[in-house]
Scaffold this motif. Structure first.
Motif, PDB file in Angstrom:
ATOM      1  N   MET A 135       0.849  -1.187   0.000  1.00  0.00           N
ATOM      2  CA  MET A 135       0.000   0.000   0.000  1.00  0.00           C
ATOM      3  C   MET A 135       0.888   1.243   0.000  1.00  0.00           C
ATOM      4  O   MET A 135       1.622   1.491   0.960  1.00  0.00           O
ATOM      5  N   LEU A 136       0.839   1.973  -1.098  1.00  0.00           N
ATOM      6  CA  LEU A 136       1.661   3.161  -1.269  1.00  0.00           C
ATOM      7  C   LEU A 136       0.773   4.386  -1.450  1.00  0.00           C
ATOM      8  O   LEU A 136      -0.382   4.283  -1.883  1.00  0.00           O
ATOM      9  N   ASP A 137       1.335   5.525  -1.167  1.00  0.00           N
ATOM     10  CA  ASP A 137       0.620   6.790  -1.381  1.00  0.00           C
ATOM     11  C   ASP A 137       0.929   7.274  -2.797  1.00  0.00           C
ATOM     12  O   ASP A 137       1.617   8.273  -2.996  1.00  0.00           O
ATOM     13  N   ASN A 138       0.423   6.519  -3.782  1.00  0.00           N
ATOM     14  CA  ASN A 138       0.773   6.820  -5.174  1.00  0.00           C
ATOM     15  C   ASN A 138      -0.417   6.753  -6.108  1.00  0.00           C
ATOM     16  O   ASN A 138      -0.259   6.517  -7.305  1.00  0.00           O
ATOM     17  N   HIS A 139      -1.618   6.980  -5.576  1.00  0.00           N
ATOM     18  CA  HIS A 139      -2.809   6.818  -6.397  1.00  0.00           C
ATOM     19  C   HIS A 139      -3.115   8.064  -7.214  1.00  0.00           C
ATOM     20  O   HIS A 139      -2.986   9.190  -6.727  1.00  0.00           O
ATOM     21  N   GLY A 140      -3.506   7.827  -8.457  1.00  0.00           N
ATOM     22  CA  GLY A 140      -3.893   8.910  -9.340  1.00  0.00           C
ATOM     23  C   GLY A 140      -5.389   9.152  -9.310  1.00  0.00           C
ATOM     24  O   GLY A 140      -6.138   8.521  -8.562  1.00  0.00           O
ATOM     25  N   ARG A 141      -5.816  10.079 -10.147  1.00  0.00           N
ATOM     26  CA  ARG A 141      -7.238  10.432 -10.237  1.00  0.00           C
ATOM     27  C   ARG A 141      -7.567  10.775 -11.684  1.00  0.00           C
ATOM     28  O   ARG A 141      -6.772  11.451 -12.366  1.00  0.00           O
ATOM     29  N   GLN A 142      -8.706  10.324 -12.146  1.00  0.00           N
ATOM     30  CA  GLN A 142      -9.218  10.717 -13.456  1.00  0.00           C
ATOM     31  C   GLN A 142     -10.457  11.584 -13.253  1.00  0.00           C
ATOM     32  O   GLN A 142     -11.293  11.279 -12.392  1.00  0.00           O
ATOM     33  N   SER A 143     -10.584  12.633 -14.036  1.00  0.00           N
ATOM     34  CA  SER A 143     -11.747  13.515 -13.903  1.00  0.00           C
ATOM     35  C   SER A 143     -12.255  13.914 -15.282  1.00  0.00           C
ATOM     36  O   SER A 143     -11.476  14.136 -16.212  1.00  0.00           O
TER      37      SER A 143
END
Length: 276
Positions: free
Chosen positions: A82-90
């Motif tokens: 579990m890493l703090d590396n999540h992206g986001r699509q909008s």
């Protein structure tokens, strides 16, 4: 929710969601839920086994180190982490007609920078008495040398999921492709079509992309043409990656003859969609 697409009977076939309310650790992104003409659900969103699986979406575990898949990241010689590396699509723009929605979607990396620009079209088609869900996406690089990987390319054998990914609610399913019967034959195949037959419904999927299929039908059932299989895939400026998927939605009563006809119709529809 942003839009619904209906079949010829007026029943809702596809429901499009913005994904704005998805938790950050699940890699927020637009997604679609799908039902057959008789109302059987053929997608699953946020299941207990993989809460980051969101119906049908375009997603991948690694774009320049950003996780757009959600959940853990597979790290070589370490395993799922579990890493703090999540992206986001909008969604930035959207155009609607009665049978389809076209969206402009920005992919932002874990630092908030734009890394990919996606143009997505999702439509419901009625062809020769069959109901089809047609999906096309164009992924364009927003910076030089964007590199897309998978858990497989990062060291987990066979886990090359990523691209247009369809999570079904089927616990198990029968699978066949142009190469034969069985998950092991379909997984990694470049067959232009696959059949996923569950207890509730049958999905006949076709693609003109030539990408290998990721297929799983044990524990959970999910599938899609995979972007990064043998090695990482680079997307350069001015050379976008084209993705497509056409899926015929058959209810439980479908016969083998119905499935064979759906294979032909889905294949022909991929060619028509590409020509539009």
């Amino acid at each position: 929710m942003t839009a619904v697409l209906r079949g010829s009977s007026g029943r809702v076939i596809a429901t499009l969601y913005s994904g704005d309310d998805v938790a950050p650790g699940l890699a927020p992104r637009p997604y679609v839920s799908v039902e057959t003409p008789e109302g059987a659900a053929v997608t699953e969103t946020g299941p207990s086994d993989h809460s980051h699986h969101l119906g049908v979406s375009v997603t991948t575990p690694d774009v320049d180190g950003t996780n757009f898949w959600g959940g853990s990241t597979f790290v070589a010689d370490v395993g799922p982490s579990m890493l703090d590396n999540h992206g986001r699509q909008s969604t930035e723009r959207e155009e609607r007609s009665p049978d389809q929605v076209t969206q402009a979607i920005a992919w932002h990396d874990h630092a908030g920078a734009r890394v990919l620009a996606e143009t997505r079209t999702v439509g419901v088609r009625e062809v020769d008495g069959l109901t089809l869900l047609a999906w096309s996406s164009t992924l364009a690089a927003e910076r030089d040398g964007v590199s897309v990987g998978s858990s497989h390319t990062n060291g987990r054998p066979g886990a090359f999921y990523g691209g247009i990914f369809w999570r079904t609610p089927f616990g198990t399913a029968e699978v066949r492709s142009a190469d034969g019967h069985g998950v092991d034959i379909a997984h990694g195949s470049t067959s232009p079509w696959i059949v996923i037959r569950g207890a509730q419904a049958t999905l006949v999927a076709a693609t003109s992309s030539g990408l290998p299929w990721f297929v799983r039908a044990g524990g959970y059932t999910g599938f899609g043409p995979a972007i990064a299989v043998a090695e990482r895939r680079r997307i350069e400026r001015g050379a976008p990656l084209e993705l497509d998927l056409v899926v015929a939605l058959l209810d439980r009563s479908a016969t083998e003859a119905d499935i064979d006809r759906a294979v032909s119709v889905s294949l022909a529809s991929t060619q028509k969609e590409a020509a539009v």
